[in-house]
Design an enzyme around this catalytic site. Structure first.
Site, PDB file in Angstrom:
ATOM      1  N   GLY A  21       4.207 -12.060   8.360  1.00 17.38           N
ATOM      2  CA  GLY A  21       3.995 -13.335   9.314  1.00 17.38           C
ATOM      3  C   GLY A  21       5.291 -13.310  10.111  1.00 17.38           C
ATOM      4  O   GLY A  21       6.321 -12.480   9.765  1.00 17.38           O
TER       5      GLY A  21
ATOM      6  N   TYR B 299      -5.650  -4.808  -3.367  1.00 17.99           N
ATOM      7  CA  TYR B 299      -6.206  -6.206  -2.399  1.00 17.99           C
ATOM      8  C   TYR B 299      -7.488  -6.712  -3.144  1.00 17.99           C
ATOM      9  O   TYR B 299      -7.677  -7.673  -3.318  1.00 17.99           O
ATOM     10  CB  TYR B 299      -6.062  -5.498  -1.139  1.00 17.99           C
ATOM     11  CG  TYR B 299      -6.670  -6.738  -0.151  1.00 17.99           C
ATOM     12  CD1 TYR B 299      -5.816  -7.588   0.363  1.00 17.99           C
ATOM     13  CD2 TYR B 299      -7.837  -6.721   0.332  1.00 17.99           C
ATOM     14  CE1 TYR B 299      -6.049  -8.446   1.097  1.00 17.99           C
ATOM     15  CE2 TYR B 299      -8.379  -7.765   1.365  1.00 17.99           C
ATOM     16  CZ  TYR B 299      -7.302  -8.585   1.822  1.00 17.99           C
ATOM     17  OH  TYR B 299      -7.615  -9.975   2.709  1.00 17.99           O
TER      18      TYR B 299
HETATM   19  P1  NAD Z   1      -1.322 -11.793   7.729  1.00 11.48           P
HETATM   20  O1  NAD Z   1      -0.872 -10.675   7.564  1.00 11.48           O
HETATM   21  O2  NAD Z   1      -1.070 -12.313   9.574  1.00 11.48           O
HETATM   22  O3  NAD Z   1      -0.837 -13.173   7.119  1.00 11.48           O
HETATM   23  C1  NAD Z   1      -0.493 -13.287   5.828  1.00 11.48           C
HETATM   24  C2  NAD Z   1       0.536 -14.116   5.786  1.00 11.48           C
HETATM   25  O4  NAD Z   1       1.036 -14.317   4.478  1.00 11.48           O
HETATM   26  C3  NAD Z   1       1.865 -13.650   6.428  1.00 11.48           C
HETATM   27  O5  NAD Z   1       2.460 -14.711   7.018  1.00 11.48           O
HETATM   28  C4  NAD Z   1       2.633 -13.407   5.181  1.00 11.48           C
HETATM   29  O6  NAD Z   1       4.189 -13.474   5.635  1.00 11.48           O
HETATM   30  C5  NAD Z   1       2.331 -14.290   4.247  1.00 11.48           C
HETATM   31  N1  NAD Z   1       2.635 -13.783   2.787  1.00 11.48           N
HETATM   32  C6  NAD Z   1       2.575 -12.447   2.295  1.00 11.48           C
HETATM   33  N2  NAD Z   1       2.819 -12.568   1.085  1.00 11.48           N
HETATM   34  C7  NAD Z   1       3.538 -13.474   0.636  1.00 11.48           C
HETATM   35  C8  NAD Z   1       4.014 -14.195  -0.320  1.00 11.48           C
HETATM   36  N3  NAD Z   1       4.177 -13.396  -1.458  1.00 11.48           N
HETATM   37  N4  NAD Z   1       4.631 -15.534  -0.138  1.00 11.48           N
HETATM   38  C9  NAD Z   1       4.511 -16.184   0.805  1.00 11.48           C
HETATM   39  N5  NAD Z   1       3.771 -15.807   2.012  1.00 11.48           N
HETATM   40  C10 NAD Z   1       3.301 -14.368   1.952  1.00 11.48           C
HETATM   41  O7  NAD Z   1      -2.841 -11.895   7.756  1.00 11.48           O
HETATM   42  P2  NAD Z   1      -4.120 -12.943   8.060  1.00 11.48           P
HETATM   43  O8  NAD Z   1      -5.068 -11.941   8.816  1.00 11.48           O
HETATM   44  O9  NAD Z   1      -3.751 -14.014   8.658  1.00 11.48           O
HETATM   45  O10 NAD Z   1      -4.653 -13.092   6.621  1.00 11.48           O
HETATM   46  C11 NAD Z   1      -4.677 -14.385   6.189  1.00 11.48           C
HETATM   47  C12 NAD Z   1      -5.500 -14.586   4.895  1.00 11.48           C
HETATM   48  O11 NAD Z   1      -6.838 -14.348   5.235  1.00 11.48           O
HETATM   49  C13 NAD Z   1      -5.119 -13.495   3.716  1.00 11.48           C
HETATM   50  O12 NAD Z   1      -5.059 -14.245   2.388  1.00 11.48           O
HETATM   51  C14 NAD Z   1      -6.199 -12.532   3.904  1.00 11.48           C
HETATM   52  O13 NAD Z   1      -6.463 -11.881   2.622  1.00 11.48           O
HETATM   53  C15 NAD Z   1      -7.441 -13.255   4.172  1.00 11.48           C
HETATM   54  N6  NAD Z   1      -8.276 -12.662   4.847  1.00 11.48           N
HETATM   55  C16 NAD Z   1      -8.188 -12.135   6.315  1.00 11.48           C
HETATM   56  C17 NAD Z   1      -8.968 -11.709   6.860  1.00 11.48           C
HETATM   57  C18 NAD Z   1      -8.935 -11.131   8.290  1.00 11.48           C
HETATM   58  O14 NAD Z   1      -9.926 -10.300   8.832  1.00 11.48           O
HETATM   59  N7  NAD Z   1      -7.879 -11.516   9.117  1.00 11.48           N
HETATM   60  C19 NAD Z   1     -10.170 -11.053   6.365  1.00 11.48           C
HETATM   61  C20 NAD Z   1     -10.294 -11.322   4.977  1.00 11.48           C
HETATM   62  C21 NAD Z   1      -9.295 -12.357   4.277  1.00 11.48           C
END
Ligand code: NAD
Ligand code: UDP
Length: 327
Positions: free
Chosen positions: A37, A144
């Site tokens: 993030g 994952y």
């Molecule tokens: P992203 O990488 O933009 O956001 C993930 C956020 O989690 C980031 O801000 C990161 O800094 C934070 N993070 C990671 N590890 C951390 C930790 N140990 N402690 C605190 N914060 C932590 O990804 P996104 O696309 O916004 O995904 C958000 C959620 O949605 C995730 O859980 C992901 O698995 C899920 N998801 C997203 C998609 C998609 O297509 N975007 C699909 C399936 C699932």
């Protein structure tokens, strides 16, 4: 005014969720360690009443009183979650357990962000929530996939053991403005490549399919799920059921960007799912939800967003974007 914790709130989806919740009148705490993030994702929220940021890892003990917890903290793009697989697994298992404990202490409702990846390389198509999946436990995606599957197990064990009020959304490929241009996922890669005049990198023959959901549709679905009656505690797919091959996506991006880039084939990564498409009957029935934004419209909005990161050819020495990924 309800008090809501959003973990991963500085990420692509989390930052838009924080914004929507503030618009709806909630007090919002964003917990994030800025692994993928960025501060720029939430800079416009910092000035708003009722918003605060806690910079810490989701796996560390968290404090506070919350009515609702959205647990999104986890790297999500394959290059990011594979960069440090042990970190990814720990974030999903220990982080989720930690948030479930917090929900228990606060008597909060908790929504877990799960993923279509829990279906692995699916043998059933489209994927319904009662399909158990086809997942490699030892491959490069396993940190994952299995991390998210383990998190699902924890959610339902906490529900059975402690009567916790839980929600679980299985998110299918979601894209839109706000994605990190260097995120490595297919939509951001193709758009930035097309705008820069670079080759579009198709992994494999490009005949694998995905179903692309626009960001705002996904956020709407998540909020409806959190607000749904307590009986809606079973997994719910949220995604757009219109399926495209990766090659079709590349061709559409070329058309919409009016780019003369070429399509090139690169090796297909290990365990890359061949097809993916959500069955959204549950979301329709229990949340009265279905996607509103189709791919063409969503891509046009995303292209407009990504254009700001593209450096004109004559000033190529300047950095194209600020990457805040820490491995
Ligand atoms: P992203 O990488 O933009 O956001 C993930 C956020 O989690 C980031 O801000 C990161 O800094 C934070 N993070 C990671 N590890 C951390 C930790 N140990 N402690 C605190 N914060 C932590 O990804 P996104 O696309 O916004 O995904 C958000 C959620 O949605 C995730 O859980 C992901 O698995 C899920 N998801 C997203 C998609 C998609 O297509 N975007 C699909 C399936 C699932
Ligand atoms: N992909 C591709 N070119 C890229 C990035 C991804 O062809 O530059 C393919 C990838 O192999 C997969 C699909 O696009 O088949 C979706 O990849 P993404 O990383 O966006 O998400 P996934 O669904 O694999 O988690």
């Amino acid at each position: 005014m309800k008090s809501v914790l959003v973990t991963g709130g500085a990420g692509f989806l989390g930052s838009h969720l924080c914004e929507r919740l503030l618009d709806l009148g909630a007090r919002v705490t964003c917990l994030d360690n800025f692994y993928t993030g960025s501060h720029s994702n939430v800079a416009h929220l910092v000035r708003r009443n009722g918003f605060c940021i806690v910079e810490q890892c989701v796996a560390q003990k968290a404090f506070g009183e919350f009515d609702e917890i959205y647990n999104l903290a986890s790297p999500a793009s394959p290059p990011h979650y594979q960069a440090d697989p042990i970190y990814t697994f720990k974030t999903n298992i220990i982080g989720t357990m930690n948030m479930l404990e917090l929900a228990r202490r606060c008597d909060a409702k908790i929504l877990q962000a799960s993923t279509s990846e829990i279906y692995g390389d699916p043998l059933v198509h489209p994927q319904r929530e009662d399909y158990w999946g086809n997942v490699n436990t030892t491959g490069i995606r396993s940190c994952y996939d299995e991390g998210k599957r383990g998190a699902e197990t924890l959610v339902y064990d906490y529900q059975r053991t402690y009567g916790l009020n839980v929600r679980l959304v299985r998110i299918f490929n979601t894209y839109g403005p706000g994605m990190n241009p260097e995120d490595g996922r297919v939509v951001s890669n193709f758009i930035t490549q097309a705008l820069r005049g670079e080759d579009l990198t198709i992994y494999g023959d490009g005949l694998q399919t995905r179903s692309f959901c626009y960001r705002d549709d996904l956020i709407e679905g998540m909020i409806r799920l959190m607000d749904a009656p307590d009986t809606v505690s079973f997994p719910v797919n949220i995604g757009n059921p219109t399926e495209f091959t990766v090659k079709e996506l590349a061709e559409l991006v070329l058309e919409l960007t009016e780019s003369s880039s070429r399509l090139v084939n690169m090796p297909l990564p290990q365990d890359d799912p061949l097809q993916r498409c959500p069955d959204i009957s549950r979301a329709k029935k229990y949340l009265d939800w279905q996607p509103e934004v189709q791919l063409r419209e969503g891509l046009l909005k995303s292209i407009a967003y990504f254009r700001q990161f593209i450096v004109p050819a004559e000033s190529k020495s300047a950095p194209a974007s600020k990457v805040e990924f820490r491995s």
